[in-house]
Design a protein around this motif. Structure first.
Motif, mmCIF file in Angstrom:
data_model
loop_
_atom_site.group_PDB
_atom_site.id
_atom_site.type_symbol
_atom_site.label_atom_id
_atom_site.label_comp_id
_atom_site.label_asym_id
_atom_site.label_seq_id
_atom_site.Cartn_x
_atom_site.Cartn_y
_atom_site.Cartn_z
ATOM 1 N N TYR A 1 0.843 -1.199 0.000
ATOM 2 C CA TYR A 1 0.000 0.000 0.000
ATOM 3 C C TYR A 1 0.880 1.252 0.000
ATOM 4 O O TYR A 1 1.975 1.255 0.576
ATOM 5 N N VAL B 1 -2.707 1.038 6.099
ATOM 6 C CA VAL B 1 -4.100 0.599 6.166
ATOM 7 C C VAL B 1 -4.758 1.102 7.446
ATOM 8 O O VAL B 1 -5.961 1.367 7.482
ATOM 9 N N SER B 2 -3.988 1.237 8.506
ATOM 10 C CA SER B 2 -4.550 1.743 9.762
ATOM 11 C C SER B 2 -4.996 3.197 9.619
ATOM 12 O O SER B 2 -5.950 3.631 10.262
ATOM 13 N N GLU C 1 -5.825 4.496 6.551
ATOM 14 C CA GLU C 1 -6.801 4.523 5.462
ATOM 15 C C GLU C 1 -7.338 3.108 5.248
ATOM 16 O O GLU C 1 -6.873 2.366 4.378
ATOM 17 N N PRO C 2 -8.328 2.685 6.071
ATOM 18 C CA PRO C 2 -8.827 1.302 6.036
ATOM 19 C C PRO C 2 -9.326 0.844 4.673
ATOM 20 O O PRO C 2 -9.266 -0.346 4.356
ATOM 21 N N ASP C 3 -9.827 1.765 3.863
ATOM 22 C CA ASP C 3 -10.370 1.394 2.554
ATOM 23 C C ASP C 3 -9.333 1.496 1.437
ATOM 24 O O ASP C 3 -9.684 1.459 0.251
ATOM 25 N N ALA C 4 -8.079 1.622 1.809
ATOM 26 C CA ALA C 4 -7.026 1.777 0.798
ATOM 27 C C ALA C 4 -6.954 0.548 -0.104
ATOM 28 O O ALA C 4 -7.154 -0.583 0.332
ATOM 29 N N THR C 5 -6.657 0.785 -1.366
ATOM 30 C CA THR C 5 -6.522 -0.295 -2.347
ATOM 31 C C THR C 5 -5.050 -0.655 -2.500
ATOM 32 O O THR C 5 -4.211 0.232 -2.679
#
Length: 200
Positions: A118, A122-123, A125-129
């Motif tokens: 990433y 992710v912590s 931006e939980p919706d990160a692709t």
């Protein structure tokens, strides 16, 4: 009759003659309902070809179809398992355990660990692709990987991701650390999360 969770083994063996099969089948299902009766069960009927011929294949299939329809609330299917000889309940139990063990091994082999790359944590931006995926090559992966005209070996690490709208694949890499460095250089991946993917 013997059983393993999710499976019902029907084994007439040497005790049940073709003439008595219908009554035995009915009693076996009734007994199973009393003892277990869990839904979603698949019944396996262990019989030899001569036994099937003695009953008549069409007649046997009709009996099984009728039984499956009658018990459809808990019985998912009835499958005929051809055996070279009449089997004891102990032999059937061993065969079922072997079948389940092989199925579990196939499922385990299809699940592999992967590292998703990433740009942002992710912590945060939980919706990160994820921008790339890092995996270690297995024997079954080599044919696909070699289509990239790069020679991979079992155990090599590789990075996959999209570059300028096209799928990109790294050269063989020797370690996870090297793969993560590659992911950072080519995909701007700075954060990684371990996941499990199912392959075929």
């Amino acid at each position: 009759m013997t059983g393993v969770t999710g499976l019902m083994a029907l084994n007439p063996g040497l005790q049940v003659t073709p003439l008595n099969f219908r009554g035995w089948l009915r009693n076996s299902f009734n007994q199973y309902i009393k003892e277990q009766g869990q839904p979603g069960v698949v019944a396996l009927l262990f019989v030899t070809p001569p036994y099937i011929n003695a009953i008549g294949r069409k007649k046997l299939e009709k009996m099984l179809t009728d039984a499956a329809q009658k018990h459809k609330s808990w019985l998912r299917a009835i499958n005929i398992m051809n055996t070279p000889k009449a089997m004891t309940d102990e032999e059937v139990e061993q065969m079922l355990e072997e079948m389940l063990r092989e199925a579990a091994e196939r499922e385990a082999a299809s699940r592999v660990e992967a590292h998703l790359g990433y740009v942002r944590s992710v912590s945060d931006e939980p919706d990160a692709t994820p921008v790339c995926l890092i995996r270690q090559a297995r024997e079954k992966d080599l044919e696909v990987l070699h289509k990239s005209h790069v020679q991979f070996q079992v155990g090599d690490w590789y990075v996959m991701g999209e570059i300028d709208g096209r799928q990109g694949l790294s050269q063989p890499l020797k370690s996870l650390e090297e793969a993560q460095e590659y992911a950072g250089d080519f995909f701007c991946a700075k954060h990684f999360a371990v996941t499990e993917v199912v392959t075929v």
